[in-house]
Structure formats: structure tokens, C-alpha cells
Scaffold this motif. Structure first.
Motif, PDB file in Angstrom:
ATOM      1  N   HIS A 171       0.844  -1.190   0.000  1.00  9.07           N
ATOM      2  CA  HIS A 171       0.000   0.000   0.000  1.00  9.07           C
ATOM      3  C   HIS A 171       0.881   1.242   0.000  1.00  9.07           C
ATOM      4  CE1 HIS A 171      -2.892  -2.794   2.363  1.00  9.07           C
ATOM      5  NE2 HIS A 171      -2.841  -3.099   1.084  1.00  9.07           N
ATOM      6  N   PHE A 172       0.617   2.113  -0.933  1.00  6.52           N
ATOM      7  CA  PHE A 172       1.469   3.285  -1.085  1.00  6.52           C
ATOM      8  C   PHE A 172       0.661   4.560  -0.969  1.00  6.52           C
ATOM      9  CE2 PHE A 172       5.231   1.211  -2.710  1.00  6.52           C
ATOM     10  CZ  PHE A 172       4.732   0.021  -3.188  1.00  6.52           C
ATOM     11  N   LYS A 173       1.374   5.637  -0.669  1.00  6.04           N
ATOM     12  CA  LYS A 173       0.793   6.946  -0.906  1.00  6.04           C
ATOM     13  C   LYS A 173       0.674   7.118  -2.403  1.00  6.04           C
ATOM     14  CE  LYS A 173       2.905   9.216   3.113  1.00  6.04           C
ATOM     15  NZ  LYS A 173       3.792  10.282   3.552  1.00  6.04           N
ATOM     16  N   GLY A 174      -0.347   7.858  -2.816  1.00  5.49           N
ATOM     17  CA  GLY A 174      -0.552   8.041  -4.239  1.00  5.49           C
ATOM     18  C   GLY A 174       0.667   8.608  -4.925  1.00  5.49           C
ATOM     19  N   SER A 175       1.360   9.555  -4.281  1.00  5.38           N
ATOM     20  CA  SER A 175       2.513  10.190  -4.906  1.00  5.38           C
ATOM     21  C   SER A 175       3.645   9.183  -5.133  1.00  5.38           C
ATOM     22  CB  SER A 175       3.004  11.347  -4.040  1.00  5.38           C
ATOM     23  OG  SER A 175       3.346  10.886  -2.743  1.00  5.38           O
ATOM     24  N   THR A 176       3.833   8.249  -4.203  1.00  6.79           N
ATOM     25  CA  THR A 176       4.877   7.242  -4.354  1.00  6.79           C
ATOM     26  C   THR A 176       4.593   6.343  -5.549  1.00  6.79           C
ATOM     27  OG1 THR A 176       5.153   7.241  -1.947  1.00  6.79           O
ATOM     28  CG2 THR A 176       6.126   5.399  -3.173  1.00  6.79           C
ATOM     29  N   MET A 177       3.364   5.886  -5.676  1.00 10.89           N
ATOM     30  CA  MET A 177       2.993   5.052  -6.817  1.00 10.89           C
ATOM     31  C   MET A 177       3.142   5.828  -8.121  1.00 10.89           C
ATOM     32  SD  MET A 177       2.116   2.026  -7.661  1.00 10.89           S
ATOM     33  CE  MET A 177       1.499   1.283  -6.168  1.00 10.89           C
ATOM     34  N   ASP A 178       2.757   7.089  -8.101  1.00 13.53           N
ATOM     35  CA  ASP A 178       2.908   7.928  -9.296  1.00 13.53           C
ATOM     36  C   ASP A 178       4.364   8.004  -9.734  1.00 13.53           C
ATOM     37  OD1 ASP A 178       0.230   8.382  -9.356  1.00 13.53           O
ATOM     38  OD2 ASP A 178       0.322  10.341  -8.371  1.00 13.53           O
ATOM     39  N   LEU A 179       5.280   8.067  -8.773  1.00 16.25           N
ATOM     40  CA  LEU A 179       6.699   8.139  -9.100  1.00 16.25           C
ATOM     41  C   LEU A 179       7.175   6.875  -9.814  1.00 16.25           C
ATOM     42  CD1 LEU A 179       8.183   9.810  -5.886  1.00 16.25           C
ATOM     43  CD2 LEU A 179       7.990  10.824  -8.169  1.00 16.25           C
ATOM     44  N   HIS A 180       6.702   5.729  -9.326  1.00 17.02           N
ATOM     45  CA  HIS A 180       7.072   4.469  -9.975  1.00 17.02           C
ATOM     46  C   HIS A 180       6.560   4.437 -11.410  1.00 17.02           C
ATOM     47  CE1 HIS A 180       8.817   2.553  -6.495  1.00 17.02           C
ATOM     48  NE2 HIS A 180       7.714   2.700  -5.787  1.00 17.02           N
ATOM     49  N   ILE A 181       5.308   4.816 -11.598  1.00 22.23           N
ATOM     50  CA  ILE A 181       4.709   4.781 -12.937  1.00 22.23           C
ATOM     51  C   ILE A 181       5.393   5.786 -13.860  1.00 22.23           C
ATOM     52  CG2 ILE A 181       2.585   5.251 -14.219  1.00 22.23           C
ATOM     53  CD1 ILE A 181       1.047   4.103 -11.813  1.00 22.23           C
ATOM     54  N   LYS A 182       5.696   6.969 -13.329  1.00 25.52           N
ATOM     55  CA  LYS A 182       6.383   7.991 -14.130  1.00 25.52           C
ATOM     56  C   LYS A 182       7.765   7.496 -14.551  1.00 25.52           C
ATOM     57  CE  LYS A 182       7.706  12.874 -14.068  1.00 25.52           C
ATOM     58  NZ  LYS A 182       7.727  14.129 -13.267  1.00 25.52           N
ATOM     59  N   TRP A 183       8.481   6.845 -13.630  1.00 24.78           N
ATOM     60  CA  TRP A 183       9.807   6.326 -13.955  1.00 24.78           C
ATOM     61  C   TRP A 183       9.715   5.269 -15.052  1.00 24.78           C
ATOM     62  CZ3 TRP A 183      12.395   1.794 -14.348  1.00 24.78           C
ATOM     63  CH2 TRP A 183      13.789   1.848 -14.393  1.00 24.78           C
ATOM     64  N   LEU A 184       8.733   4.362 -14.950  1.00 24.64           N
ATOM     65  CA  LEU A 184       8.569   3.317 -15.962  1.00 24.64           C
ATOM     66  C   LEU A 184       8.299   3.923 -17.336  1.00 24.64           C
ATOM     67  CD1 LEU A 184       6.431   0.763 -13.918  1.00 24.64           C
ATOM     68  CD2 LEU A 184       8.738   0.359 -14.792  1.00 24.64           C
ATOM     69  N   ASN A 185       7.493   4.976 -17.387  1.00 22.95           N
ATOM     70  CA  ASN A 185       7.188   5.612 -18.668  1.00 22.95           C
ATOM     71  C   ASN A 185       8.425   6.296 -19.250  1.00 22.95           C
ATOM     72  OD1 ASN A 185       4.052   5.896 -19.582  1.00 22.95           O
ATOM     73  ND2 ASN A 185       4.229   5.469 -17.406  1.00 22.95           N
ATOM     74  N   GLN A 186       9.209   6.931 -18.401  1.00 17.13           N
ATOM     75  CA  GLN A 186      10.423   7.590 -18.879  1.00 17.13           C
ATOM     76  C   GLN A 186      11.458   6.567 -19.352  1.00 17.13           C
ATOM     77  OE1 GLN A 186      11.491   9.931 -15.440  1.00 17.13           O
ATOM     78  NE2 GLN A 186      10.239  11.689 -16.074  1.00 17.13           N
ATOM     79  N   GLU A 187      11.583   5.471 -18.612  1.00 16.10           N
ATOM     80  CA  GLU A 187      12.552   4.448 -18.967  1.00 16.10           C
ATOM     81  C   GLU A 187      12.167   3.756 -20.280  1.00 16.10           C
ATOM     82  OE1 GLU A 187      16.222   2.523 -17.945  1.00 16.10           O
ATOM     83  OE2 GLU A 187      15.179   4.325 -17.232  1.00 16.10           O
ATOM     84  N   TYR A 188      10.872   3.618 -20.509  1.00 13.08           N
ATOM     85  CA  TYR A 188      10.399   2.960 -21.729  1.00 13.08           C
ATOM     86  C   TYR A 188      10.827   3.718 -22.982  1.00 13.08           C
ATOM     87  CZ  TYR A 188       7.216   0.721 -25.037  1.00 13.08           C
ATOM     88  OH  TYR A 188       6.684   0.051 -26.119  1.00 13.08           O
ATOM     89  N   MET A 189      10.976   5.025 -22.866  1.00 10.62           N
ATOM     90  CA  MET A 189      11.344   5.856 -24.009  1.00 10.62           C
ATOM     91  C   MET A 189      12.835   5.773 -24.330  1.00 10.62           C
ATOM     92  SD  MET A 189       8.423   6.959 -24.786  1.00 10.62           S
ATOM     93  CE  MET A 189       8.913   8.095 -26.099  1.00 10.62           C
ATOM     94  N   LYS A 190      13.633   5.187 -23.449  1.00 17.57           N
ATOM     95  CA  LYS A 190      15.075   5.110 -23.661  1.00 17.57           C
ATOM     96  C   LYS A 190      15.438   3.913 -24.550  1.00 17.57           C
ATOM     97  CE  LYS A 190      16.131   7.117 -19.104  1.00 17.57           C
ATOM     98  NZ  LYS A 190      16.824   6.891 -17.812  1.00 17.57           N
ATOM     99  N   THR A 191      16.557   4.037 -25.242  1.00 20.51           N
ATOM    100  CA  THR A 191      17.044   2.909 -26.034  1.00 20.51           C
ATOM    101  C   THR A 191      17.828   1.931 -25.174  1.00 20.51           C
ATOM    102  OG1 THR A 191      18.970   4.253 -26.630  1.00 20.51           O
ATOM    103  CG2 THR A 191      17.123   4.228 -28.181  1.00 20.51           C
ATOM    104  N   GLN A 192      18.573   2.439 -24.180  1.00 18.47           N
ATOM    105  CA  GLN A 192      19.287   1.594 -23.230  1.00 18.47           C
ATOM    106  C   GLN A 192      18.517   1.603 -21.907  1.00 18.47           C
ATOM    107  OE1 GLN A 192      22.015  -0.247 -23.913  1.00 18.47           O
ATOM    108  NE2 GLN A 192      21.985   0.484 -26.053  1.00 18.47           N
ATOM    109  N   ARG A 193      17.922   0.477 -21.565  1.00 23.86           N
ATOM    110  CA  ARG A 193      17.036   0.428 -20.391  1.00 23.86           C
ATOM    111  C   ARG A 193      17.680  -0.334 -19.244  1.00 23.86           C
ATOM    112  NH1 ARG A 193      12.175  -1.325 -24.440  1.00 23.86           N
ATOM    113  NH2 ARG A 193      11.614   0.771 -25.171  1.00 23.86           N
ATOM    114  N   ASN A 194      17.361   0.097 -18.042  1.00 21.99           N
ATOM    115  CA  ASN A 194      17.830  -0.581 -16.835  1.00 21.99           C
ATOM    116  C   ASN A 194      16.819  -1.689 -16.508  1.00 21.99           C
ATOM    117  OD1 ASN A 194      18.534  -1.432 -14.285  1.00 21.99           O
ATOM    118  ND2 ASN A 194      18.863   0.631 -13.465  1.00 21.99           N
ATOM    119  N   TRP A 195      17.037  -2.878 -17.081  1.00 17.32           N
ATOM    120  CA  TRP A 195      16.030  -3.935 -16.982  1.00 17.32           C
ATOM    121  C   TRP A 195      15.873  -4.462 -15.557  1.00 17.32           C
ATOM    122  CZ3 TRP A 195      12.459  -4.442 -20.368  1.00 17.32           C
ATOM    123  CH2 TRP A 195      12.689  -4.101 -21.704  1.00 17.32           C
ATOM    124  N   GLU A 196      16.935  -4.448 -14.789  1.00 21.64           N
ATOM    125  CA  GLU A 196      16.822  -4.904 -13.393  1.00 21.64           C
ATOM    126  C   GLU A 196      15.887  -3.985 -12.613  1.00 21.64           C
ATOM    127  OE1 GLU A 196      19.611  -5.897  -9.497  1.00 21.64           O
ATOM    128  OE2 GLU A 196      20.543  -5.275 -11.390  1.00 21.64           O
TER     129      GLU A 196
END
Length: 479
Positions: free
Chosen positions: A241-266
Motif C-alpha cells: 500500500h502506497f501513498k498516491g505520490s509514491t505510486m505515481d513516481l514508480h509509474i512515471k519512472w517506468l514511462n520515462q525508462e520505456y522511451m530510452k534505447t538503453q534500459r535498466n532492466w533490473e
């Protein structure tokens, strides 16, 4: 129900997914009174399928139990009002009805019908991993809410009833004798998690005020405290269970990472683990696919699609699919039913142009994959569009130039939109099966036998779908 007309009975059947019975019920003029008077023999004569017989008898039985309970409740009210006329009135009457309803609920509770992947794990008597525990808890919470007619506040007795039912049905879930407390705590936490973001429900708001809840307040989930946080035994997750802002950070990071050509898969794996609960909740609530993919674009990657499937089922679908095609490709191609199929003819023409053993094996596996619906008499357009436009809404493969080693293309489509590009037929077939499970999409009837066959092999079911003799011989040789 006793006063229902034949047409009202037919509408009732349609609402309960028993529409196939409507013509026979009309023909036999089954009214509400006649429906309640049916006995086992009559039902067997009226309804051909055993499954429909069982469902119909269960619905009739439940209605009769409810009717009996209502009559009993009325009698209790009359007796109580005669003995204590001042007690059964106003607020006390409401409390009396609520108490009686609680007793009725707990005395008749039955576990829900779990989804296929959960049934497989439970049938094998395997201790579920973290993601599977979440799935079980989600279904129990949803089922309790249904029994409570939408209320999100079960009492302690109701929690006890549900957890006891779970452990009686599946004793191996009672880990070291502490299972009851662990599952009850997890179920209570699930209700808290569902209630936390609600801002427009009167009962929830009233209880939040009563117990001093502050907006944005967060508590550490007890999943971490009671050892329910083991996802594949590899990644230590954050609390569920997270604060909404914490979950938003995870989702935002995933979206930003998806746009990269070299991704941190771990790190992608870690954050996909952390967000799995909210993702599964969206999918179980039938959120639009485009919204799910907008928040979690990595589900477009075959690796993450297979990984999500493994978190849900504990099965490596890619490895299973490789084994399936290696075992059955020769047998499928030898079947008489596919002899004159365009795919088989195309394969034979292309085989003449190659001599390399690996290339020949790959081409045969590709053909076997594409011919599977023909083997089972299913609609191949719901399985793969070969050199054609995709028309199906459900998961389907787009295949271009399947036997041209330089220009062959495989892609997975859902709702006529491309989800992922795939390397070969093995990855394509694995992605197709995984998509139905990961996105909780019902299988169309016209492709059911093919997918049922594949799933029976993936989940190692002892009695797979009915097979043609050469394929069945291959299965027996593999076991």
C-alpha cells in the motif's frame, strides 16, 4: 418469482448466462411457479447439459433458502414485536435486520470460483507466491463485498468465516499453523487498500471521520510483516500500500525508462513488481487496455509480458511453448486434415529452397503453429492473420511472409492495435497465450479448443484437449 410469467423467467435465465435454455423453457411454458416446482428429474429432462443443470438447481435452491430466511425473519419480527413492542422500532429495527442478515450471510458462505491460474496452483497443492496470494485475496475481497451488497466493512466474524472456509478447502495454506492469522490480516489489509482512495461513498467517509483518518495518510502494509511479500523469491518489494505520490513516481519512472534505447532492466523488473497490485486491480476492473498500456508500457515488451504471466501462474510460458512446438510440429504436419491447406502447400514449396537443418526445423515449427486451429476445427482468423489485415478484436497474431527467412514478421494485436513485435513463431505463440491471461480476456468460443490444448500443455494438465491420433501419440511419447 412465483408470479413471474414465462417471459420473465426467460429474461432471468439470460441475465444468468443461461440463454441457451430459453427456447426450451418457452416451449414447455415454464412460469415462475413452475420453475420453483421443478425437481431433479424434471430438470434433467428440460436441460441437456450437466453444467446448466447444476447451475439451475443451485439458483433455485438459493432462492428457496432466501425465501425461507425471509419468512423466518418475518416470524422473528412478529414474535419480538409482541414480546418487546418498544424494541423493534426505528433504529433498533434496522439493527435487528442487519444482525439477522449477518447471520444468514455467514451461515451460507461458499468460496468463490477462482480463476484458472489460481485453480491450477491450488490443485497442485503448491504454496502460492506473493502475486498469487494477492490474486486469491483480491477474489475473496470482491466476493465478500458482493455478499455484503457493496459494503467495504466486514465484521470480525465474517473475516473468520471466510478464512476458515479457505483453509478448510486448502489445508496446505495453513503455514506452520499460523495461516489463519496471516490470511485474515491480508484480507483486512485488502479492504483497507480498497477503501483508502474512496472519496464519494457515504459509509466510507463516515467511518474515516469516526476513526480520525486524514487524507493522504498511509500505513505500512502488513504483507511485509507477515511474510506475504515473496515475489518469485528474488525481489524484496516495498509495502503493498502506497501513498498516491509514491505510486505515481514508480509509474512515471517506468514511462520515462520505456522511451530510452538503453534500459535498466533490473530496475524495470523491480518497479513492475512494486506496481503489480494496482496493475492487476485495473485489469480485474476491466479498465480500457489503452489506459493500462499508457501507465505500464513495458507490457508491450514480450519479455515483460512473459514475466507477468510467470508472476501470475508460476510458469515459464516461453520455454513451455518451445517444447510444445518441438514435440508436435512433425505430427501436426503429418495430419490428413492439413494436407491441402495453403499453409502446408506454402511450406512444401519453401522447403525445397533450403537444406540447412535449423532452417528446415524453424519453418516446420512455424507451419505447425499456424496450422493448429485447422487441426482442432477452429476459426483460424481468430488465431493468426497470415499476409492479411487483422480483423479480430481479441488477441491475434499478424504474420507476414512466414517462410521467408529475410522478411518474415510476427506481431501480436489486441483490439486491432499492435501490442508487440515478435522475433519468431515460438515467441508469437507464447505471447498469444500469455495475452489472454495477463489481460484477463475471455477466450472466443471459435478458438477455444486450440487455446485449451495449448493451456493444457503449458499448465501440465493430465488430460489435455481431445487430440487427433498422431498428435496424441506425440503427447504420450513426451510424458
Amino acid at each position: 418469482m412465483e408470479n413471474w410469467s414465462v417471459e420473465q423467467v426467460c429474461n432471468w435465465l439470460k441475465q444468468r448466462n443461461l440463454g441457451e435454455l430459453v427456447p426450451k423453457f418457452r416451449e414447455e411454458e415454464v412460469s415462475g411457479a413452475a420453475l420453483l416446482a421443478l425437481n431433479d428429474r424434471m430438470v434433467q429432462q428440460l436441460v441437456k447439459k450437466i453444467g446448466h443443470q447444476a447451475v439451475l438447481m443451485d439458483l433455485i435452491k438459493k432462492y428457496q433458502q432466501q425465501k425461507s430466511g425471509l419468512e423466518s425473519l418475518t416470524y422473528c419480527c412478529e414474535r419480538a414485536s409482541q414480546k418487546y413492542p418498544e424494541a423493534i422500532s426505528g433504529k433498533n429495527l434496522k439493527s435487528f435486520f442487519a444482525r439477522y442478515k449477518t447471520l444468514q450471510w455467514t451461515s451460507s458462505y461458499a468460496l468463490p470460483d477462482f480463476p484458472y491460474d489460481v485453480k491450477c496452483i491450488l490443485a497442485e497443492k503448491k504454496c502460492p507466491d506473493h502475486s498469487m496470494r494477492i490474486r486469491i485475496i483480491e477474489f475473496l475481497q470482491a466476493d465478500m463485498t458482493k455478499y455484503l451488497e457493496g459494503s467495504l466493512y466486514p465484521n470480525s466474524q465474517q473475516y473468520n468465516i471466510v478464512v476458515n472456509a479457505l483453509l478448510q478447502a486448502y489445508p496446505f495454506l495453513d503455514e506452520d499453523g499460523n495461516g489463519f492469522l496471516l490470511w485474515k490480516r491480508a484480507l483486512k489489509d485488502r479492504f483497507k487498500y480498497v477503501r483508502r482512495p474512496i472519496e464519494d461513498d457515504e459509509q466510507v467517509l463516515r467511518n474515516k471521520c469516526k476513526f480520525g483518518h486524514r487524507r493522504g495518510q498511509s500505513r505500512k502494509s502488513s504483507f511485509a510483516e507477515n511474510k506475504l511479500d515473496d515475489v518469485q523469491g528474488q525481489v524484496e518489494e516495498e509495502p503493498a500500500h502506497f501513498k498516491g505520490s509514491t505510486m505515481d513516481l514508480h509509474i512515471k519512472w517506468l514511462n520515462q525508462e520505456y522511451m530510452k534505447t538503453q534500459r535498466n532492466w533490473e530496475e524495470v523488473d523491480n518497479r513492475m513488481n512494486v506496481t503489480i497490485e494496482i496493475r492487476r486491480k485495473m485489469i480485474s476492473d476491466k479498465a480500457p487496455l489503452k489506459d493500462i498500456l499508457r501507465l505500464f508500457p513495458f507490457l508491450r515488451c514480450p519479455y515483460q509480458l512473459f514475466r507477468e504471466f510467470q508472476l501470475l501462474t508460476h510458469m515459464d510460458i516461453y520455454k513451455k511453448t518451445v517444447k510444445i512446438l518441438e514435440i508436435y510440429s512433425e505430427n501436426i504436419l503429418s495430419l490428413y486434415v492439413v494436407r491441402n491447406n495453403p499453409i502446408k502447400i506454402m511450406l512444401q514449396e519453401n522447403l525445397k529452397q533450403h537444406t540447412e537443418e535449423d532452417v528446415l526445423k524453424y519453418m516446420k515449427m512455424t507451419a505447425a503453429c499456424l496450422l493448429l486451429p485447422e487441426v482442432f476445427g477452429d476459426d483460424s482468423s481468430l488465431f493468426a492473420a497470415v499476409n492479411e489485415e487483422v480483423k479480430a478484436v481479441t488477441p491475434v497474431l499478424e504474420v507476414k511472409n512466414p517462410f521467408n527467412m529475410n522478411s518474415c514478421e510476427f506481431a501480436l494485436y489486441i483490439e486491432r492495435e499492435e501490442l508487440a513485435q515478435l522475433d519468431d513463431c515460438t515467441m508469437a505463440l507464447a505471447a498469444l497465450v500469455a495475452a489472454f491471461h495477463v489481460f484477463d480476456i475471455p477466450c472466443p468460443k471459435r478458438i477455444h479448443r486450440t487455446l485449451n490444448f495449448l493451456e493444457s500443455l503449458v499448465f501440465e494438465v493430465r488430460n489435455p484437449a481431445s487430440l487427433p491420433t498422431p498428435v496424441k501419440t506425440g503427447l504420450e511419447a513426451a510424458q
